[in-house]
Design a protein around this motif. Structure first.
Motif, mmCIF file in Angstrom:
data_model
loop_
_atom_site.group_PDB
_atom_site.id
_atom_site.type_symbol
_atom_site.label_atom_id
_atom_site.label_comp_id
_atom_site.label_asym_id
_atom_site.label_seq_id
_atom_site.Cartn_x
_atom_site.Cartn_y
_atom_site.Cartn_z
ATOM 1 N N GLY A 32 0.784 -1.353 0.045
ATOM 2 C CA GLY A 32 0.015 -0.031 0.010
ATOM 3 C C GLY A 32 1.025 1.136 -0.130
ATOM 4 O O GLY A 32 0.271 2.365 0.452
ATOM 5 N N THR A 34 2.601 4.406 -1.494
ATOM 6 C CA THR A 34 2.784 5.609 -2.579
ATOM 7 C C THR A 34 3.650 6.623 -2.270
ATOM 8 O O THR A 34 3.401 7.123 -1.038
ATOM 9 N N THR A 42 -6.529 8.895 -4.631
ATOM 10 C CA THR A 42 -6.897 7.712 -3.893
ATOM 11 C C THR A 42 -5.904 7.423 -2.777
ATOM 12 O O THR A 42 -4.739 6.900 -3.212
ATOM 13 N N THR A 44 -4.060 5.556 -0.015
ATOM 14 C CA THR A 44 -3.254 4.232 0.368
ATOM 15 C C THR A 44 -3.053 4.046 1.883
ATOM 16 O O THR A 44 -2.917 5.066 2.411
ATOM 17 N N ARG A 45 -2.658 3.085 2.262
ATOM 18 C CA ARG A 45 -2.476 2.764 3.898
ATOM 19 C C ARG A 45 -1.254 3.482 4.103
ATOM 20 O O ARG A 45 -0.625 3.743 5.360
ATOM 21 N N VAL A 125 -8.283 4.477 5.814
ATOM 22 C CA VAL A 125 -7.996 3.820 4.601
ATOM 23 C C VAL A 125 -8.245 2.324 5.260
ATOM 24 O O VAL A 125 -7.488 1.867 6.250
#
Lengths: 146, 93
Positions: A32, A34, A42, A44-45, A125
Motif C-alpha cells: 500500500g 505510494t 486515492t 493508500t495505507r 484507509v
C-alpha cells in the motif's frame, strides 16, 4: 571579466521521491505504499509526499530545503498507528541520509524530526486511521557550467 | 587566480562576534525571516511568532536570534506549507 562561471542546476525532486519509494520498499513497507510529490487522489495505507521548499543558490551550489509528510496505518496487530508511523518516518529519514552521490546531490544534512502531526480530519484507509508524521532536511545540489 | 587579505594587528574575535556593529548588520536577516513567516494565512500561527535575542559569554560567545512559533501550531503549519523553510530561503539563508 567574469571570475565565476554561471551555473545551471538540475532537478532533485525525482531522485528523492524514487529513493524513498525504493528504500522504504526494501525495508518492508511496500504494501500500500505510494511515494509522490503530492497526495494521491486515492489514498493508500502508506503515503509519502515530498515538498520542495527551495532555497538560495550560492555560486555552484543550490541549497534546497525539503519537507516530507508520511501517513501510515498500523501493520502489527495490537500496535498503534503512531508507533508504526514513527518507524515508517524514521526509516524514510534513514533512507535519504545515504543518497548523496555528488551528481547532482552533494550532501544531505540538517535532518529534523519526525514530528507527529494531528490532522483535523484523519485519513481512514481500510477502516484504519492513519498516523501522520513530518520531517524536513536540507539538500545541497551541485550545479554544472552553463 | 585569487586574493589574499591580511589583517595587521591583534583581533579579538570574541569582541567582534558580540559587537553591536555586527549585530546591527545581522539582525535584519532575522527580521526578514520573521516578516516572511508573518505572511502565513494561519492567524494563530502568526500570533504565536516570536523573535528572541541571545548573547552567550565566554571565548566563543556570540549574538544569535531565534525566530519561531508555538511548537504544535508551528509543526502543523510547517508540515502543510513549509513556511519557515521558505522564509529562510527568502532571506538567502
Amino acid at each position: 571579466m567574469t571570475f565565476i562561471a554561471p551555473s545551471k542546476f538540475p532537478s532533485s525532486d525525482g531522485k528523492i521521491v524514487t529513493a524513498l519509494r525504493v528504500g522504504l520498499t526494501a525495508r518492508g513497507w511496500s504494501a500500500g505504499l505510494t511515494a509522490t510529490r503530492t497526495l494521491p487522489a486515492t489514498k493508500t495505507r502508506r503515503m509519502v509526499t515530498v515538498r520542495n521548499d527551495s532555497g538560495p543558490q550560492q555560486v555552484s551550489r543550490s541549497v534546497r530545503r525539503y519537507g516530507v509528510n508520511l501517513w501510515c496505518d498500523n501493520s502489527v496487530a495490537g500496535e498503534s498507528p503512531t508507533v508504526d508511523g514513527e518507524k515508517f518516518a524514521l526509516d524514510g529519514m534513514s533512507v535519504l541520509q545515504t543518497i548523496a552521490d555528488g551528481r547532482p546531490i552533494a550532501r544531505m544534512y540538517e535532518f529534523s524530526g519526525p514530528y507527529e502531526i494531528e490532522d483535523d480530519v484523519p485519513y481512514i484507509v481500510g477502516g484504519k486511521s492513519l498516523a501522520h508524521f513530518y520531517f524536513s532536511f536540507t539538500c545541497l545540489v551541485r550545479g554544472t557550467s552553463n | 587566480m585569487g586574493a589574499k587579505v591580511t589583517f595587521n594587528g591583534s583581533l579579538d574575535i570574541t569582541k567582534i562576534a558580540k559587537s553591536k556593529a555586527l549585530a546591527d548588520e545581522l539582525e535584519p536577516l532575522a527580521d526578514t525571516v520573521l516578516a516572511a513567516m508573518e505572511r502565513d494565512p494561519n492567524e494563530a500561527y502568526v500570533e504565536s511568532l516570536v523573535k528572541k535575542t541571545f548573547v552567550s559569554s565566554g571565548r566563543r560567545g556570540r549574538i544569535s536570534w531565534q525566530v519561531g512559533a508555538h511548537p504544535v501550531i508551528g509543526a502543523r503549519v510547517e508540515a502543510k506549507r513549509g513556511t519557515a523553510a521558505r522564509a529562510l530561503g527568502e532571506a538567502g539563508l
